[in-house]
Write an enzyme that holds these catalytic residues in place. Structure first.
Site, mmCIF file in Angstrom:
data_model
loop_
_atom_site.group_PDB
_atom_site.id
_atom_site.type_symbol
_atom_site.label_atom_id
_atom_site.label_comp_id
_atom_site.label_asym_id
_atom_site.label_seq_id
_atom_site.Cartn_x
_atom_site.Cartn_y
_atom_site.Cartn_z
ATOM 1 N NE ARG A 198 -0.530 2.029 -6.728
ATOM 2 C CZ ARG A 198 -1.895 1.634 -7.017
ATOM 3 N NH1 ARG A 198 -1.807 0.208 -6.335
ATOM 4 N NH2 ARG A 198 -2.434 2.616 -7.946
ATOM 5 C CB SER A 223 -1.880 8.000 -7.577
ATOM 6 O OG SER A 223 -3.116 7.414 -8.608
ATOM 7 C CD GLU A 245 1.425 5.605 -6.510
ATOM 8 O OE1 GLU A 245 1.869 5.123 -7.600
ATOM 9 O OE2 GLU A 245 0.387 5.363 -7.019
HETATM 10 N N1 EPU Z 1 -11.736 11.727 -5.004
HETATM 11 C C1 EPU Z 1 -12.663 12.613 -4.590
HETATM 12 N N2 EPU Z 1 -11.733 13.671 -5.204
HETATM 13 C C2 EPU Z 1 -10.282 13.632 -5.935
HETATM 14 C C3 EPU Z 1 -10.202 11.876 -6.923
HETATM 15 C C4 EPU Z 1 -11.375 10.905 -5.775
HETATM 16 O O1 EPU Z 1 -13.249 12.573 -4.154
HETATM 17 O O2 EPU Z 1 -10.477 14.471 -6.949
HETATM 18 C C5 EPU Z 1 -12.681 10.630 -4.481
HETATM 19 C C6 EPU Z 1 -13.462 9.401 -5.361
HETATM 20 O O3 EPU Z 1 -14.783 9.763 -5.071
HETATM 21 C C7 EPU Z 1 -13.863 8.293 -4.412
HETATM 22 C C8 EPU Z 1 -11.728 7.758 -4.367
HETATM 23 O O4 EPU Z 1 -11.516 9.588 -3.979
HETATM 24 O O5 EPU Z 1 -14.544 8.179 -3.858
HETATM 25 C C9 EPU Z 1 -11.236 6.809 -4.856
HETATM 26 O O6 EPU Z 1 -11.134 7.633 -5.911
HETATM 27 P P1 EPU Z 1 -10.736 6.847 -6.840
HETATM 28 O O7 EPU Z 1 -11.440 5.250 -7.263
HETATM 29 O O8 EPU Z 1 -10.439 7.578 -8.670
HETATM 30 O O9 EPU Z 1 -9.331 6.374 -6.658
HETATM 31 P P2 EPU Z 1 -7.851 6.440 -6.036
HETATM 32 O O10 EPU Z 1 -7.710 6.490 -4.378
HETATM 33 O O11 EPU Z 1 -7.641 8.134 -5.960
HETATM 34 C C10 EPU Z 1 -6.322 3.947 -6.537
HETATM 35 C C11 EPU Z 1 -4.805 4.769 -7.523
HETATM 36 C C12 EPU Z 1 -5.201 4.194 -8.476
HETATM 37 C C13 EPU Z 1 -6.059 3.177 -9.067
HETATM 38 C C14 EPU Z 1 -7.941 3.567 -8.871
HETATM 39 C C15 EPU Z 1 -8.766 2.698 -8.926
HETATM 40 C C16 EPU Z 1 -3.813 4.767 -5.370
HETATM 41 C C17 EPU Z 1 -2.650 5.734 -4.741
HETATM 42 N N3 EPU Z 1 -4.388 5.124 -6.629
HETATM 43 O O12 EPU Z 1 -6.922 6.137 -6.819
HETATM 44 O O13 EPU Z 1 -4.301 3.880 -8.985
HETATM 45 O O14 EPU Z 1 -6.294 3.280 -10.577
HETATM 46 O O15 EPU Z 1 -6.961 3.346 -7.368
HETATM 47 O O16 EPU Z 1 -8.149 0.993 -8.605
HETATM 48 O O17 EPU Z 1 -3.762 3.959 -5.345
HETATM 49 C C18 EPU Z 1 -1.922 4.651 -10.133
HETATM 50 O O18 EPU Z 1 -1.069 4.695 -8.765
HETATM 51 O O19 EPU Z 1 -1.324 5.837 -10.382
HETATM 52 C C19 EPU Z 1 -3.111 4.572 -10.385
HETATM 53 C C20 EPU Z 1 -3.373 5.367 -10.869
#
Ligand code: EPU
Length: 338
Positions: free
Chosen positions: A162, A237, A333
């Site tokens: 990012r 995010s 972000e």
């Molecule tokens: N999780 C929780 N609670 C929540 C959200 C997430 O416990 O409310 C846990 C999930 O269970 C999982 C882990 O956190 O174990 C990761 O969650 P998720 O796969 O939803 O991905 P993320 O790390 O929260 C990132 C990106 C997203 C992208 C997804 C999929 C960043 C800041 N965000 O989210 O990007 O879509 O991975 O690759 O890196 C964005 O940048 O706007 C965005 C949506």
């Protein structure tokens, strides 16, 4: 050119914040963009494109230039690959859909990301195992001081998680006008390893997915947990997932053995900020019209008439709680405009 006064920016930012632009101009061509930059009567200028990665916490006392450059063209192509040039004002997701219609691979995992082409390199958009940098060739950008067009290749962009040169040394110095991407015409490289994609394909009994199948899976996953900015203001995010040292990680995981994490390399670990925020009890919480999304704690939402300041106050509160509880600093972000 038509310079308007006191225009609401509500429809120009995906958070739906009703901040005002003192002056506003729509820019649809490169020559016009250069002319606007030369306007001495408006010394302060502010660039807005898809408005999908910003939080406006105040009115903008400047000439707001809305970048609305359109056009998609093929630069060169071979049997196996094609280089496409897309102008900055093209909508990202519509572009992804167009590429799939042509049978071009590379963007399917990046389906349904809000925003425009021109903003994609700034934060090196990424999702489900793919980042913009994986298909990026170069971008053209206009120097805001001189109006000159400069080309940035992939190395110069210095992409990170990012992150890019446009968030650092080159911040506010350039307007990205177009982006060149290299896509595959056949022998597509499929990225299906991300857990949620595997599950979605399995659910639909797809064993040999096409690029279209992957796009459909990503769309279904995103729709299930990420709010549509047209229905509920948000900027994806709000925070980045923090990266912590091995030493800090060992301590963290001992205290929180069920926490999800990713190993970045031998020395660094990434912890999902959504998990940290959920543990602090914020998921689904609402403070006036500012809130934390009920299905993804990493996403802050505007239930209607929240001000940017109210969203920012909530973000600060979340940051403090996460720091107090886990000793981990999380960083926004989203670009916060103060
Ligand atoms: N999780 C929780 N609670 C929540 C959200 C997430 O416990 O409310 C846990 C999930 O269970 C999982 C882990 O956190 O174990 C990761 O969650 P998720 O796969 O939803 O991905 P993320 O790390 O929260 C990132 C990106 C997203 C992208 C997804 C999929 C960043 C800041 N965000 O989210 O990007 O879509 O991975 O690759 O890196 C964005 O940048 O706007 C965005 C949506």
């Amino acid at each position: 050119m038509n310079i308007e006064e006191n225009i609401s920016l509500k429809d120009y930012n995906t958070f739906g914040i009703d901040a005002k632009a003192r002056f506003f101009v729509e820019t649809t061509g490169l020559a016009q963009l250069q002319k606007v930059l030369e306007l001495k009567a408006y010394p302060k200028k502010f660039i807005i494109s898809g408005g999908s990665n910003m939080l406006l916490t105040t009115d903008i006392d400047a000439l707001v230039m809305h970048i609305n450059l359109k056009g998609i063209s093929v630069v060169e192509e071979s049997e196996d690959a094609v280089e496409i040039k897309a102008m900055a004002g093209e909508n990202w997701h519509e572009f992804v859909m167009w590429s799939l219609e042509q049978g071009y691979g590379g963007l399917e995992n990046l389906s349904l990301i809000p925003g425009n082409i021109g903003t994609a390199p700034i934060q090196n958009i990424g999702a489900y195992g793919v980042e913009l940098k994986d298909v990026f060739v170069s971008c053209a950008a206009m120097d805001v001081e001189t109006g000159e067009l400069v080309s940035f290749d992939k190395d110069t962009c210095n992409f990170g998680y990012r992150d890019s040169i446009f968030k650092n040394e080159a911040k506010n110095k350039y307007i990205i006008t177009s982006v060149n991407l290299r896509l595959t015409k056949n022998n597509h490289i499929l990225h299906t390893g991300y857990g949620a994609i595997e599950e979605e394909l399995k659910k639909n009994e797809i064993i040999y997915p096409t690029i279209r199948d992957i796009s459909n899976a990503v769309i279904a996953i995103r729709k299930s947990k990420l709010p549509d900015p047209k229905e509920l203001g948000n900027s994806g995010s709000f925070f980045k997932n923090p990266i912590i040292s091995k030493k800090a990680f060992d301590k963290f995981i001992k205290a929180n053995p069920t926490a999800p994490f990713y190993e970045v390399d031998a020395k660094n670990y990434k912890i999902p900020a959504g998990w940290l925020i959920e543990q602090c009890g914020f998921k689904g919480k609402r403070f006036g019209d500012a809130g934390v999304h009920e299905k993804q704690a990493l996403v802050l939402v505007n239930y209607g008439s929240a001000t940017g300041k109210e969203i920012l106050d909530l973000a600060v509160k979340i940051k403090e709680e996460v720091r107090n509880r886990f000793g981990i600093k999380i960083k926004a972000e989203v670009n916060i405009i103060k």
